[in-house]
Design a protein around this motif. Structure first.
Motif, PDB file in Angstrom:
ATOM      1  N   ALA A 152       4.992  -9.127  15.888  1.00  0.00           N
ATOM      2  CA  ALA A 152       4.613  -7.883  15.379  1.00  0.00           C
ATOM      3  C   ALA A 152       3.623  -7.841  14.414  1.00  0.00           C
ATOM      4  CB  ALA A 152       5.943  -7.140  15.084  1.00  0.00           C
ATOM      5  N   ALA A 153       2.246  -7.013  14.724  1.00  0.00           N
ATOM      6  CA  ALA A 153       1.819  -6.827  13.974  1.00  0.00           C
ATOM      7  C   ALA A 153       1.610  -7.305  12.812  1.00  0.00           C
ATOM      8  CB  ALA A 153       0.829  -5.928  13.925  1.00  0.00           C
ATOM      9  N   PRO A 154       2.602  -5.993  11.658  1.00  0.00           N
ATOM     10  CA  PRO A 154       2.942  -6.673  10.146  1.00  0.00           C
ATOM     11  C   PRO A 154       3.177  -7.787  10.086  1.00  0.00           C
ATOM     12  CG  PRO A 154       4.235  -4.490  10.990  1.00  0.00           C
ATOM     13  CD  PRO A 154       3.555  -5.249  12.137  1.00  0.00           C
ATOM     14  N   GLY A 155       3.648  -8.381  10.689  1.00  0.00           N
ATOM     15  CA  GLY A 155       4.244  -9.807  10.149  1.00  0.00           C
ATOM     16  C   GLY A 155       4.002 -10.476  10.890  1.00  0.00           C
ATOM     17  N   THR A 156       3.113 -10.873  11.461  1.00  0.00           N
ATOM     18  CA  THR A 156       2.189 -12.145  12.139  1.00  0.00           C
ATOM     19  C   THR A 156       1.139 -11.705  11.301  1.00  0.00           C
ATOM     20  OG1 THR A 156       3.297 -11.656  14.946  1.00  0.00           O
ATOM     21  CG2 THR A 156       1.122 -12.711  14.322  1.00  0.00           C
ATOM     22  N   ALA A 211       4.742  -7.820   1.010  1.00  0.00           N
ATOM     23  CA  ALA A 211       4.146  -8.993   1.493  1.00  0.00           C
ATOM     24  C   ALA A 211       4.845 -10.175   1.581  1.00  0.00           C
ATOM     25  CB  ALA A 211       4.125  -9.830   0.217  1.00  0.00           C
ATOM     26  N   ALA A 212       6.159  -9.322   1.898  1.00  0.00           N
ATOM     27  CA  ALA A 212       7.524 -10.312   2.425  1.00  0.00           C
ATOM     28  C   ALA A 212       7.246  -9.614   3.824  1.00  0.00           C
ATOM     29  CB  ALA A 212       8.811 -10.072   1.545  1.00  0.00           C
ATOM     30  N   GLY A 213       7.358  -8.700   4.474  1.00  0.00           N
ATOM     31  CA  GLY A 213       6.854  -7.835   5.546  1.00  0.00           C
ATOM     32  C   GLY A 213       7.814  -6.253   5.441  1.00  0.00           C
ATOM     33  N   ARG A 214       8.437  -6.134   4.344  1.00  0.00           N
ATOM     34  CA  ARG A 214       9.595  -5.350   3.984  1.00  0.00           C
ATOM     35  C   ARG A 214       8.797  -3.867   4.263  1.00  0.00           C
ATOM     36  NH1 ARG A 214      12.640  -7.635  -0.773  1.00  0.00           N
ATOM     37  NH2 ARG A 214      11.182  -7.798  -1.732  1.00  0.00           N
ATOM     38  N   LEU A 215       8.632  -2.609   4.930  1.00  0.00           N
ATOM     39  CA  LEU A 215       8.311  -1.598   5.224  1.00  0.00           C
ATOM     40  C   LEU A 215       8.653  -0.728   3.881  1.00  0.00           C
ATOM     41  CD1 LEU A 215       8.492  -0.851   8.796  1.00  0.00           C
ATOM     42  CD2 LEU A 215       6.647  -2.128   8.129  1.00  0.00           C
ATOM     43  N   LEU A 216       7.763  -0.124   2.997  1.00  0.00           N
ATOM     44  CA  LEU A 216       8.315   0.893   2.328  1.00  0.00           C
ATOM     45  C   LEU A 216       7.878   2.118   2.278  1.00  0.00           C
ATOM     46  CD1 LEU A 216       6.920  -1.359  -1.138  1.00  0.00           C
ATOM     47  CD2 LEU A 216       9.179  -1.781   0.109  1.00  0.00           C
ATOM     48  N   TRP A 217       6.938   2.327   3.262  1.00  0.00           N
ATOM     49  CA  TRP A 217       6.466   3.962   3.325  1.00  0.00           C
ATOM     50  C   TRP A 217       5.830   3.885   5.174  1.00  0.00           C
ATOM     51  CZ3 TRP A 217       4.754   1.781  -0.764  1.00  0.00           C
ATOM     52  CH2 TRP A 217       4.643   2.214  -2.195  1.00  0.00           C
ATOM     53  N   VAL A 218       7.013   4.559   5.510  1.00  0.00           N
ATOM     54  CA  VAL A 218       6.354   4.925   6.891  1.00  0.00           C
ATOM     55  C   VAL A 218       6.010   6.436   7.544  1.00  0.00           C
ATOM     56  CG1 VAL A 218       7.377   4.667   9.568  1.00  0.00           C
ATOM     57  CG2 VAL A 218       7.907   3.108   8.098  1.00  0.00           C
ATOM     58  N   GLU A 219       5.371   7.063   7.559  1.00  0.00           N
ATOM     59  CA  GLU A 219       5.073   8.049   8.102  1.00  0.00           C
ATOM     60  C   GLU A 219       4.072   8.209   8.752  1.00  0.00           C
ATOM     61  OE1 GLU A 219       2.848   9.431   4.399  1.00  0.00           O
ATOM     62  OE2 GLU A 219       4.181   8.657   2.694  1.00  0.00           O
ATOM     63  N   GLY A 220       3.565   9.685   9.830  1.00  0.00           N
ATOM     64  CA  GLY A 220       3.055   9.900  11.191  1.00  0.00           C
ATOM     65  C   GLY A 220       3.659  10.532  12.073  1.00  0.00           C
ATOM     66  N   CYS A 280       0.507  -2.239  18.584  1.00  0.00           N
ATOM     67  CA  CYS A 280       0.414  -1.745  16.955  1.00  0.00           C
ATOM     68  C   CYS A 280      -0.986  -2.996  16.186  1.00  0.00           C
ATOM     69  CB  CYS A 280       1.277  -2.704  15.956  1.00  0.00           C
ATOM     70  SG  CYS A 280       1.949  -3.759  16.130  1.00  0.00           S
ATOM     71  N   THR A 281      -1.829  -2.998  15.415  1.00  0.00           N
ATOM     72  CA  THR A 281      -2.822  -2.719  14.414  1.00  0.00           C
ATOM     73  C   THR A 281      -2.515  -3.700  12.963  1.00  0.00           C
ATOM     74  OG1 THR A 281      -4.826  -2.710  16.309  1.00  0.00           O
ATOM     75  CG2 THR A 281      -5.303  -3.225  14.021  1.00  0.00           C
ATOM     76  N   ALA A 282      -2.459  -4.454  12.504  1.00  0.00           N
ATOM     77  CA  ALA A 282      -2.586  -4.302  11.025  1.00  0.00           C
ATOM     78  C   ALA A 282      -2.724  -5.550  10.772  1.00  0.00           C
ATOM     79  CB  ALA A 282      -0.820  -5.298  10.898  1.00  0.00           C
ATOM     80  N   ILE A 342      -1.189  -3.295   6.024  1.00  0.00           N
ATOM     81  CA  ILE A 342      -0.721  -2.115   6.484  1.00  0.00           C
ATOM     82  C   ILE A 342      -0.738  -1.840   8.385  1.00  0.00           C
ATOM     83  CG2 ILE A 342      -2.985   0.391   6.547  1.00  0.00           C
ATOM     84  CD1 ILE A 342      -1.792  -0.359   3.713  1.00  0.00           C
ATOM     85  N   ASP A 343      -0.198  -1.134   8.659  1.00  0.00           N
ATOM     86  CA  ASP A 343       0.050  -1.698  10.293  1.00  0.00           C
ATOM     87  C   ASP A 343      -0.475   0.483  10.681  1.00  0.00           C
ATOM     88  OD1 ASP A 343       1.376  -2.368  11.978  1.00  0.00           O
ATOM     89  OD2 ASP A 343       2.031  -0.287  12.237  1.00  0.00           O
ATOM     90  N   VAL A 344      -0.414   0.378  11.921  1.00  0.00           N
ATOM     91  CA  VAL A 344      -0.395   1.377  13.080  1.00  0.00           C
ATOM     92  C   VAL A 344       0.125   0.913  14.156  1.00  0.00           C
ATOM     93  CG1 VAL A 344      -1.743   3.555  14.046  1.00  0.00           C
ATOM     94  CG2 VAL A 344      -2.378   2.574  11.501  1.00  0.00           C
ATOM     95  N   THR A 345       0.712   1.820  14.534  1.00  0.00           N
ATOM     96  CA  THR A 345       2.170   1.600  15.682  1.00  0.00           C
ATOM     97  C   THR A 345       2.315   3.011  16.777  1.00  0.00           C
ATOM     98  OG1 THR A 345       3.169   0.100  14.668  1.00  0.00           O
ATOM     99  CG2 THR A 345       4.124   1.609  16.407  1.00  0.00           C
ATOM    100  N   GLY A 346       1.816   2.649  17.938  1.00  0.00           N
ATOM    101  CA  GLY A 346       1.319   4.223  19.047  1.00  0.00           C
ATOM    102  C   GLY A 346       1.477   3.177  20.290  1.00  0.00           C
TER     103      GLY A 346
END
Length: 441
Positions: free
Chosen positions: A144-148, A108-117, A173-175, A190-194
Motif C-alpha cells: 500500500a502506498a503509505p507503507g511501501t 515513520a512506523a506507518g501509523r496514520l495520525l491524521w485522515v481528512e478529506g 493511492c500516492t504517498a 503523506i498519502d492521497v487515496t481515492g
C-alpha cells in the motif's frame, strides 16, 4: 478554488487490471509462476513478496495501534503537527470534504495520525480500516502506498489490485516520505487515496512537492526559533509510563489482562469476580467507592465489606502481573490507565472503521456475568455497535453483522438488509426465511 484531484487519468485498460488481479490471486494461493507475475511492476512484485514473507493476511484489517487518548497526545507532540495547515492548503484546497480524495499523514512506523478529506470517501475507506491510529506499514497490511513508500524511502503509486490486501483493491493511492530537513531522519509519510485520479503523474508531482514543502517549512521554523532564542533549545522531559495494559473482555467470561512495557510482557487470566471488578474500575476512571462497587457488582451497597476483600485479593494478583497498576483507596482507583478491547472497538466505530470494528467484536462483554454494572456496559457496547452499523455501514458489513450472535435475531436489522439488497441478490432468500421464522415465533 477547484480541487487538484479533478483531472482524470488516462488509466490502464480493463484487461491489465484483470491480469494483475489474476496474478495477485495466484500469488496468495501459492500458484504463481514467473510468467504470470511478469505483468506486474517490479516495485509491486517485490513488495508482494515482502508481504508474503511477513505473513500478511490478504484480507486482514489493519490493527488499531493507538487508542483515542494515545492518538491525541501523540499528535500533539509529533513534528508534523505544526505543518498540517500547509498539508490541507496544498492537498485539500477549497471544500476539503468534497475533494474526492482522502489525505492521510502518518508517522515513520506507518501509523496514520491524521485522515481528512472527502466525506463519502472517508466513510468507504474507513470500512477497510483506513483511519487515524491504524497501522498501515508494509509488514502489517502489505503493499500500500503509505507503507511501501516508507519501506523504499521514496514516493510510490499503487493502483487498485496492486495492493496486497483485497479490501484495498477498489482504491488507488500516492504517498511520499517526509524527512527531517537537517538529519534526514524519516519523520513520516503523506498519502492521497481515492480513485484512479489519485495515481496520475500530476498527483505524484503534487504529493512529492508537498513533502518537500513540509521539510522546507520545518527548517525555516527551526532557523527562526534559533534566531529568536540563541543557545540550546531546552525541551521539557517527556512523561513515560512504566507499562501499558489492556483488559480483554469481549466474548470472555474470564477477562485477560495483557501488560507490556520495560521488559514486561504478561497475559493474566482473571477470575470472574476480578474481571468484573477491573472492568468497573476501568469504566469509572475517576474512582468509585466501596459502596458503589457493591451496587455495581452485587446490586447491594451493603456488600462493601465483600468488595474490600476482593480488592485485597486483586492487589496481590496485580503485584505480579502489572506492578504499576496499584489500586488506591477512597475511592478505589487504578494507578494507571487500562484500556479495554470494548472501548477500542467503539473507538473504531467513532472513526468510521465499521468493518474493522465488527471484526474486533468477539462477542458480548463478559457474557455470563450477572453483575448490574457489567450488564450496563454490555448493553451500551452492543447498542453502540448496532446503532453505528445500522445508520452508517455498508450492506456487506451489515450482512456480516446479521451472522453474529448480536445481530442474528434482530428483526429491524434483517429488514434493513433486505431493503438495501438488490432484488436479485442470492442473500435475500435466506434473510426472508429468517425474518419469517422470527416473526412467527
Amino acid at each position: 478554488m477547484s480541487s487538484p484531484w479533478s483531472l482524470q487519468p488516462e488509466g490502464s485498460p480493463e484487461t491489465s487490471r484483470l491480469i494483475i488481479e489474476r496474478a495477485h490471486e495466484d500469488l496468495v494461493t501459492g500458484n504463481a509462476g514467473e510468467e504470470g507475475l511478469r505483468a506486474v511492476r517490479d516495485l509491486v512484485r517485490d513488495s508482494w513478496r515482502r508481504s508474503l514473507a511477513h505473513l500478511v493476511g490478504a484480507e486482514a484489517p489493519p490493527p488499531l495501534d493507538l487508542s483515542a487518548e494515545e492518538l491525541a497526545e501523540y499528535r500533539r507532540t509529533h513534528p508534523l503537527a505544526g505543518v498540517m495547515e500547509m498539508v490541507r492548503g496544498l492537498l485539500l484546497p477549497g471544500e476539503a470534504t468534497e475533494s474526492g480524495v482522502v489525505v492521510a499523514v502518518g508517522d515513520a512506523a506507518g501509523r496514520l495520525l491524521w485522515v481528512e478529506g472527502d466525506r463519502r470517501v472517508r466513510t468507504l475507506t474507513g470500512d477497510m480500516g483506513f483511519v487515524a491510529g491504524a497501522n498501515w506499514s508494509e509488514d502489517v497490511v502489505g503493499t500500500a502506498a503509505p507503507g511501501t513508500a516508507i519501506a523504499l524511502d521514496r514516493s510510490v503509486q499503487i493502483r487498485q489490485a496492486e495492493h496486497f490486501n483485497r479490501l484495498v483493491h477498489p482504491w488507488s493511492c500516492t504517498a511520499a516520505p517526509v524527512h527531517d530537513p537537517e538529519t534526514r531522519r524519516l519523520l513520516g509519510v503523506i498519502d492521497v487515496t481515492g480513485g484512479l485520479e489519485a495515481v496520475t503523474p500530476q498527483a505524484r508531482l503534487l504529493v512529492d512537492a508537498t513533502a518537500r514543502a513540509i521539510e522546507g517549512e520545518l527548517l525555516v521554523g527551526r532557523l527562526r526559533a534559533r534566531a529568536e532564542h540563541p543557545g540550546p533549545v531546552r525541551r521539557p522531559p517527556r512523561r513515560t509510563s512504566t507499562g501499558r495494559a489492556i483488559l480483554r473482555v469481549l466474548g470472555r467470561d474470564r477477562a485477560v489482562l495483557e501488560v507490556t512495557g520495560e521488559g514486561l510482557e504478561t497475559a493474566t487470566e482473571l477470575s470472574v469476580r476480578h474481571a468484573e471488578l477491573m472492568l468497573m474500575m476501568t469504566t469509572h476512571r475517576q474512582g468509585v467507592s466501596a459502596e458503589r462497587l457493591g451496587e455495581l457488582l452485587y446490586g447491594d451497597p451493603s456488600a462493601a465489606v465483600t468488595v474490600r476483600s476482593e480488592v485485597v485479593r486483586l492487589r496481590k494478583v496485580l503485584k505480579d502481573a502489572a506492578p504499576f497498576l496499584e489500586i488506591s483507596s477512597r475511592p478505589y482507583r487504578l494507578g494507571a490507565e487500562v484500556r479495554t478491547d470494548a472501548h477500542e472497538m467503539m473507538s473504531l466505530l467513532d472513526r468510521g472503521a465499521h468493518r474493522v470494528a465488527l471484526a474486533a467484536y468477539r462477542g458480548d462483554v463478559l457474557p455470563d456475568s450477572l453483575a448490574p454494572g457489567v450488564e450496563e456496559v454490555r448493553d451500551s457496547v452492543r447498542r453502540a455497535l448496532r446503532e453505528a452499523l445500522m445508520s452508517e455501514a455498508r450492506i456487506d458489513v451489515l450482512l456480516a453483522f446479521v451472522d453474529t450472535d448480536a445481530g442474528a435475531d434482530d428483526v429491524e436489522l434483517l429488514r434493513l438488509c433486505l431493503a438495501m439488497l438488490p432484488p436479485r441478490s442470492p442473500r435475500r432468500a435466506g434473510l426472508v426465511a429468517r425474518l419469517e421464522r422470527l416473526e412467527a415465533s
